[in-house]
Enzyme design. Structure first.
Site, PDB file in Angstrom:
ATOM      1  N   ASP A 159       1.178  -7.584   4.576  1.00 53.44           N
ATOM      2  CA  ASP A 159       1.403  -6.192   4.953  1.00 53.44           C
ATOM      3  C   ASP A 159       2.513  -6.051   6.004  1.00 53.44           C
ATOM      4  O   ASP A 159       2.529  -6.769   7.003  1.00 53.44           O
ATOM      5  CB  ASP A 159       0.089  -5.622   5.518  1.00 53.44           C
ATOM      6  N   THR A 165       0.332   1.959   3.716  1.00 55.89           N
ATOM      7  CA  THR A 165      -0.254   0.774   3.100  1.00 55.89           C
ATOM      8  C   THR A 165      -0.958   1.026   1.763  1.00 55.89           C
ATOM      9  O   THR A 165      -0.592   0.428   0.748  1.00 55.89           O
ATOM     10  CB  THR A 165      -1.231   0.119   4.096  1.00 55.89           C
ATOM     11  N   ASN A 216      -3.134   6.954   3.410  1.00 55.97           N
ATOM     12  CA  ASN A 216      -4.171   5.961   3.728  1.00 55.97           C
ATOM     13  C   ASN A 216      -5.526   6.610   3.942  1.00 55.97           C
ATOM     14  O   ASN A 216      -6.559   5.956   3.852  1.00 55.97           O
ATOM     15  CB  ASN A 216      -3.821   5.219   5.023  1.00 55.97           C
ATOM     16  N   ASP A 230       1.820  -6.749   9.764  1.00 54.75           N
ATOM     17  CA  ASP A 230       1.719  -5.322  10.078  1.00 54.75           C
ATOM     18  C   ASP A 230       1.034  -5.060  11.425  1.00 54.75           C
ATOM     19  O   ASP A 230       1.572  -4.347  12.278  1.00 54.75           O
ATOM     20  CB  ASP A 230       0.951  -4.615   8.953  1.00 54.75           C
ATOM     21  N   HIS A 269       2.813  -3.300  14.632  1.00 55.15           N
ATOM     22  CA  HIS A 269       2.373  -2.035  15.238  1.00 55.15           C
ATOM     23  C   HIS A 269       2.154  -2.208  16.733  1.00 55.15           C
ATOM     24  O   HIS A 269       2.603  -1.416  17.537  1.00 55.15           O
ATOM     25  CB  HIS A 269       1.036  -1.590  14.632  1.00 55.15           C
ATOM     26  N   ASP A 290       4.315  -4.136   1.356  1.00 55.00           N
ATOM     27  CA  ASP A 290       4.239  -2.707   1.063  1.00 55.00           C
ATOM     28  C   ASP A 290       5.331  -1.864   1.720  1.00 55.00           C
ATOM     29  O   ASP A 290       5.711  -0.820   1.197  1.00 55.00           O
ATOM     30  CB  ASP A 290       2.846  -2.168   1.435  1.00 55.00           C
ATOM     31  N   HIS A 291       5.830  -2.286   2.876  1.00 58.07           N
ATOM     32  CA  HIS A 291       6.812  -1.498   3.633  1.00 58.07           C
ATOM     33  C   HIS A 291       7.297  -2.343   4.792  1.00 58.07           C
ATOM     34  O   HIS A 291       6.763  -3.436   5.030  1.00 58.07           O
ATOM     35  CB  HIS A 291       6.174  -0.202   4.159  1.00 58.07           C
ATOM     36  N   HIS A 325       5.489   2.716  10.614  1.00 57.96           N
ATOM     37  CA  HIS A 325       6.109   2.870   9.293  1.00 57.96           C
ATOM     38  C   HIS A 325       5.620   4.179   8.705  1.00 57.96           C
ATOM     39  O   HIS A 325       4.877   4.902   9.362  1.00 57.96           O
ATOM     40  CB  HIS A 325       5.767   1.671   8.398  1.00 57.96           C
TER      41      HIS A 325
END
Ligand code: NAG
Ligand code: NAG
Ligand code: NAG
Ligand code: NAG
Ligand code: NAG
Ligand code: ZN
Length: 431
Positions: free
Chosen positions: A46, A82, A103, A206, A210, A253-254, A358
């Protein structure tokens, strides 16, 4: 083992090869040995930004690129969140066509909203007219599995993935021991349970991106952990004898963007805006917002918000830019907004403290993500041009030799990644 191990006993399927043999005999044509089916492992780390391998030593990712295919980057769908972006990988559809637009599950009548983890278990949120590849593959006689993969907990038209592990509600996504256990489980499912397709999810880098920001030392250390894990995974694939017939895809995913903490967007403070004009809001979730104004208030709310901040973009649903393939869905509210890279949208109170975020425009470079693949179907040492993530589904179906559901991608886009097929056909499609 952490998490819940569930085996979903399904009716036995005759193999396609066996069916072919029967049909061939019935029609008195020579029985041909059906090609044995190659397996596919889809791995998502992720929030792995496309260029995270450029400031960290990543010998295992580098080896994978040398032995397989590396895309310069992959463009995710919008919004770059996500669950929505993972469901695009599993269905080949943009968000407005698969319906998993956030999400969070929400009900605009009651105002109830559910966080990521709870939403994973709400069937009606996921099962909105599109089948993920697990179900399509199972209906065509294959066996599939999911470990923590978004969408893997839901039922689709009453069916669910054959084997799954679901993460517990409170879970440390960065535990490398747990990562290795999951990899060992994947090997067992392929070799003992003879699954054909497994989707394996890791919640990093991820979480670290963050918490500490994408440029932090902590993120770099986590990318090293990801790389070690890829080394372990490929070692276990070799030890399990799976290397000749397993196609491994590593993607995400990003990406991740550093949050800007000056000149912030705070809806509560916008001149002439009041939450008493709003019937439903979904704000405070990175750079994306959904709003339903009260009866008769839409034009007013729109006019006070649309020029409220130079980095904020507010649209009526019908006017939202078509390139995002996002707003044309019944779940999208009459007003919606997004902000420019780095800026998050605060609603009533400032409750967002992440250093990385994101959800931004999928054309922003920091939202781009990775795509790597290695295995018998893939070319070796190919650096592929960028492509959109909606195309991955068609590739997965091709690798598994199954007929895809209708989707928004095209196999043609990713065909250049595949080895040339011999004259008598390509592996699975030979049946
Ligand atoms: C939202 O809640 C209302 C009122 O309880 C209910 O009638 C409706 O079916 C719910 N919608 C969804 C999508 O759950
Ligand atoms: C998708 O969900 C919406 C409500 O969120 C519902 O109105 C619609 O009927 C659903 N469509 C399908 C095909 O499940
Ligand atoms: C998660 O586990 C790792 C060790 O596996 C530890 O270093 C880290 O501090 C833990 N994180 C949290 C939030 O507990
Ligand atoms: C890490 O995972 C292992 C295996 O699942 C578990 O035994 C251990 O307690 C976990 N450690 C932390 C810090 O969560
Ligand atoms: C806010 O409303 C007042 C009163 O209608 C008006 O004079 C003012 O121009 C409005 N300000 C903005 C930024 O719309
Ligand atoms: Zn994510």
């Amino acid at each position: 083992m952490s998490g819940l191990l569930q085996f979903k006993g399904k009716k036995m399927f005759a193999s396609l090869g066996f069916l072919f043999a029967i049909l061939s005999i019935a029609r008195c044509v020579p029985v041909q040995q059906a090609a044995s089916r190659d397996k596919v492992l889809l791995v998502s780390f992720d929030g792995f930004r496309w260029n995270y391998d450029q400031d960290v030593d990543t010998p295992n990712l580098d080896a994978m690129a040398a032995e397989g295919v590396k895309a310069r980057y992959m463009t995710p769908a919008f919004v770059t969140l996500t669950s929505p972006c993972h469901f695009t990988l599993l269905t080949g559809k943009y968000l407005e066509n698969h319906g998993v637009i956030h999400n969070m599950w929400f009900n605009t009548s009651t105002g109830v909203k559910m966080p990521y983890y709870v939403t994973q278990g709400i069937n009606s949120w996921w099962d909105n007219g599109s089948l993920p590849i697990w179900i399509t593959a199972q209906r065509q006689g294959l066996k599939t599995g999911s470990i923590y993969f978004p969408g893997g907990r839901a039922k689709y038209q009453g069916e669910e993935v054959n084997m799954k592990i679901v993460e517990p509600p409170i879970f440390n996504y960065s535990n490398e021991t747990n990562w290795r256990q999951n990899i060992d489980t994947v090997m067992e499912w392929f070799t003992v349970n003879n699954l054909d397709f497994i989707a394996l999810y890791f919640g990093e880098p991820d979480s670290t991106g963050h918490k500490y920001g994408p440029e932090s030392e902590q993120r770099k250390a986590m990318v090293s952990q990801v790389d070690r894990t890829i080394g372990y995974l490929r070692q276990r694939i070799r030890e399990s004898g799976l290397e000749p017939n397993l196609n491994l895809i590593i993607t995400s995913d990003h990406g991740m963007e550093t949050v800007i903490k000056t000149n912030e967007i705070h809806i509560q403070t916008v001149e002439n805006f009041t939450f008493s004009d709003i019937q439903f809001e979904l704000l405070d979730y990175g750079p994306n917002g959904l709003l339903i104004p009260k009866e008769g208030k839409l034009e007013h709310v729109y006019s006070v918000l649309k020029n409220a901040h130079p980095k904020l973009h507010v649209y009526k649903k019908e006017e939202f830019p078509k390139r995002f393939h996002y707003a044309n869905n019944p779940r999208i509210t009459p007003l919606l907004m997004y902000s420019d890279p780095g800026y998050v949208i605060h609603g009533r109170f400032k409750v967002q403290f992440n250093k990385g975020e994101h959800g931004f425009d999928n054309e922003a470079m920091n939202m781009k993500t990775i795509f790597r693949a290695v295995g018998p179907a893939f070319k070796q040492g190919l650096l592929a041009e960028p492509f959109e993530s909606v195309n991955v589904y068609a590739l997965l179906c091709e690798l598994l030799g199954i007929v895809p559901e209708p989707h928004d991608g095209s196999l043609e886009v990713l065909k250049p990644l595949l080895r040339e097929c011999p004259a008598d056909g390509c592996g699975n499609t030979d049946i």
